[in-house]
Write an enzyme that holds these catalytic residues in place. Structure first.
Site, PDB file in Angstrom:
ATOM      1  N   GLY A   1       0.791  -1.225   0.000  1.00  0.00           N
ATOM      2  CA  GLY A   1       0.000   0.000   0.000  1.00  0.00           C
ATOM      3  C   GLY A   1       0.823   1.274   0.000  1.00  0.00           C
ATOM      4  CG  HIS A   2       4.105   3.767   1.976  1.00  0.00           C
ATOM      5  ND1 HIS A   2       5.383   4.204   1.694  1.00  0.00           N
ATOM      6  CD2 HIS A   2       3.509   4.777   2.639  1.00  0.00           C
ATOM      7  CE1 HIS A   2       5.557   5.414   2.188  1.00  0.00           C
ATOM      8  NE2 HIS A   2       4.426   5.781   2.768  1.00  0.00           N
ATOM      9  CG  PHE A   3       3.039   5.417  -2.233  1.00  0.00           C
ATOM     10  CD1 PHE A   3       1.916   5.871  -1.560  1.00  0.00           C
ATOM     11  CD2 PHE A   3       4.272   5.932  -1.885  1.00  0.00           C
ATOM     12  CE1 PHE A   3       2.029   6.856  -0.583  1.00  0.00           C
ATOM     13  CE2 PHE A   3       4.389   6.902  -0.905  1.00  0.00           C
ATOM     14  CZ  PHE A   3       3.275   7.366  -0.246  1.00  0.00           C
TER      15      PHE A   3
ATOM     16  CB  ILE B   1       8.529   4.811  -1.089  1.00  0.00           C
ATOM     17  CG1 ILE B   1       8.689   5.232  -2.558  1.00  0.00           C
ATOM     18  CG2 ILE B   1       9.427   5.644  -0.180  1.00  0.00           C
ATOM     19  CD1 ILE B   1       8.202   6.638  -2.846  1.00  0.00           C
TER      20      ILE B   1
END
Length: 160
Positions: free
Chosen positions: A57-59, A64
């Site tokens: 989810g990041h990203f 990252i």
């Protein structure tokens, strides 16, 4: 427990790290700690891989490492340093964040990077409860993040 009980122990592999820290996957963020100088300084190593859950989810499409996990990796490195330097291996020690200051993020950390966490004790003594640390995280010698942080050491896991 003596502050110099392990004067020759200069590194901690994942097995020893797990005897010191209560963290486990997915929140154990240090693979090895080297250059341990008692409870004064150490260098942690984190091999960043795409298999880490936060990258979902990041990203999506541009993974990252979240800055907060970089700061946590510095804190975990400090915990291992204290565990070795103050002979707290195999105890119920817990370390709690109390404060994070002067935190800055300077570059992205991405899968494939080797993150090095350089930590030093700024204030605190063996037998004490409150420690202040200075930390820098680097990739290939380039500064990725830096912070000062204060933590409370709970030697038996009961002080919370």
């Amino acid at each position: 427990m003596s502050a110099d009980a392990n004067p020759d122990l200069k590194s901690a592999d994942i097995g020893l790290i797990q005897q010191i820290l209560p963290h486990r996957y997915p929140f154990l963020l240090v693979d090895k700690v080297v250059d341990i100088d008692g409870y004064q300084s150490a260098r942690g190593i984190k091999n960043v891989t795409m298999n880490e859950p936060h990258f979902q989810g990041h990203f999506p499409g541009t993974p990252i490492m979240p800055g907060v996990t970089i700061v946590e990796a510095m804190a975990q490195t400090s915990g291992v340093m204290l565990g070795v330097g103050m002979d707290l291996i195999g105890t119920d020690m817990l370390i709690y964040f109390m404060n994070i200051d002067k935190c800055k993020f300077r570059r992205k950390v991405v899968p494939g990077d080797v993150l090095e966490m350089h930590v030093e004790t700024v204030r605190g003594k063996p037998g004490g409860k409150i420690f202040k640390f200075s930390g820098r995280a680097t990739v290939d010698g380039e500064l990725a993040a830096e912070a000062e942080f204060t933590a409370m050491i709970d030697r038996d896991g009961k002080d919370g």
